[in-house]
Design a protein around this motif. Sequence first.
Motif, PDB file in Angstrom:
ATOM      1  N   LYS A   1      10.431  76.631  47.226  1.00 57.80           N
ATOM      2  CA  LYS A   1      11.741  75.949  47.387  1.00 57.80           C
ATOM      3  C   LYS A   1      12.453  77.247  48.503  1.00 57.80           C
ATOM      4  O   LYS A   1      11.854  78.418  48.348  1.00 57.80           O
ATOM      5  CB  LYS A   1      12.634  76.004  46.144  1.00 57.80           C
ATOM      6  CG  LYS A   1      12.092  74.749  45.325  1.00 57.80           C
ATOM      7  CD  LYS A   1      12.774  74.822  43.918  1.00 57.80           C
ATOM      8  CE  LYS A   1      12.139  73.711  43.260  1.00 57.80           C
ATOM      9  NZ  LYS A   1      10.637  73.771  42.897  1.00 57.80           N
TER      10      LYS A   1
ATOM     11  N   GLU B   1      17.858  75.895  47.869  1.00 54.53           N
ATOM     12  CA  GLU B   1      17.469  74.888  46.923  1.00 54.53           C
ATOM     13  C   GLU B   1      17.526  75.232  45.189  1.00 54.53           C
ATOM     14  O   GLU B   1      18.029  74.684  44.661  1.00 54.53           O
ATOM     15  CB  GLU B   1      16.147  74.455  47.067  1.00 54.53           C
ATOM     16  CG  GLU B   1      16.082  73.461  48.378  1.00 54.53           C
ATOM     17  CD  GLU B   1      14.654  73.116  48.703  1.00 54.53           C
ATOM     18  OE1 GLU B   1      14.260  71.928  48.398  1.00 54.53           O
ATOM     19  OE2 GLU B   1      13.699  73.776  49.096  1.00 54.53           O
TER      20      GLU B   1
ATOM     21  N   ARG C   1      21.181  75.196  44.086  1.00 53.57           N
ATOM     22  CA  ARG C   1      21.665  73.720  43.937  1.00 53.57           C
ATOM     23  C   ARG C   1      20.857  73.441  42.588  1.00 53.57           C
ATOM     24  O   ARG C   1      21.458  72.700  41.698  1.00 53.57           O
ATOM     25  CB  ARG C   1      21.252  72.835  44.828  1.00 53.57           C
ATOM     26  CG  ARG C   1      21.768  71.472  44.651  1.00 53.57           C
ATOM     27  CD  ARG C   1      21.253  70.579  45.787  1.00 53.57           C
ATOM     28  NE  ARG C   1      20.022  70.188  45.827  1.00 53.57           N
ATOM     29  CZ  ARG C   1      19.044  70.931  46.944  1.00 53.57           C
ATOM     30  NH1 ARG C   1      19.581  71.409  47.658  1.00 53.57           N
ATOM     31  NH2 ARG C   1      17.942  70.434  46.688  1.00 53.57           N
TER      32      ARG C   1
END
Length: 205
Positions: free
Chosen positions: A23, A27, A30
């Motif tokens: 990732k 990401e 989030r």
Amino acid sequence: MTAVFSHGRLRLYLLKLLDDGPKHGYELIRLLEDRFLGLYAPSAGTIYPRLQRLEVEGLVSHTAAGGRKTYDITDAGRAELRQRAGELTALETDIAASVADLSSLAGEIRSEVRGSARDLKRELSEATRQTRRARWEAPAPEPQPRPASTAGPQAELLDELDKRLAAFTVEVGRLMRARQFSDIQLRTAIRLLDGALDGLRRLLR
């Protein structure tokens, strides 16, 4: 950073998230925001320095493409996860409890915001009615009708104020239903409403 991630626990959770697959930094941000139902989101200044330290320690590596770094857990990182499996289980339990607490607090703050919005509309409406009553009931210097040129624009402005108050309440309600908010956003909204109400009280008295 939320207290549940004190004492180096955030780095452990980053390893856990990377164990699910590579990732990039945003990401991870989030995913953490989703895990906390939007009530907490770490900043880039919190995430990236920890990723860099994990990389220095050999627990993660990165590849760069298109100006973006994608991080992946290493074998050493997986070994640390296995060694700290008990800590990770306790961390998941604490996160669940923290989310429940934050959700409860957010619900209380939303109630305060809705109450503040209702109070603001009620007080503004009352102030409008009192202003209108005072203007129409005040004795005229001479017993003659109020000129239409004066009464018309004044009445139109008062009607417009009523419409704006109603639209304000509808819009606040729509925004409140649209999504989850952080406690900082909700507290700021309350302060804004209180400030607006104080200003209008001074203006209309």
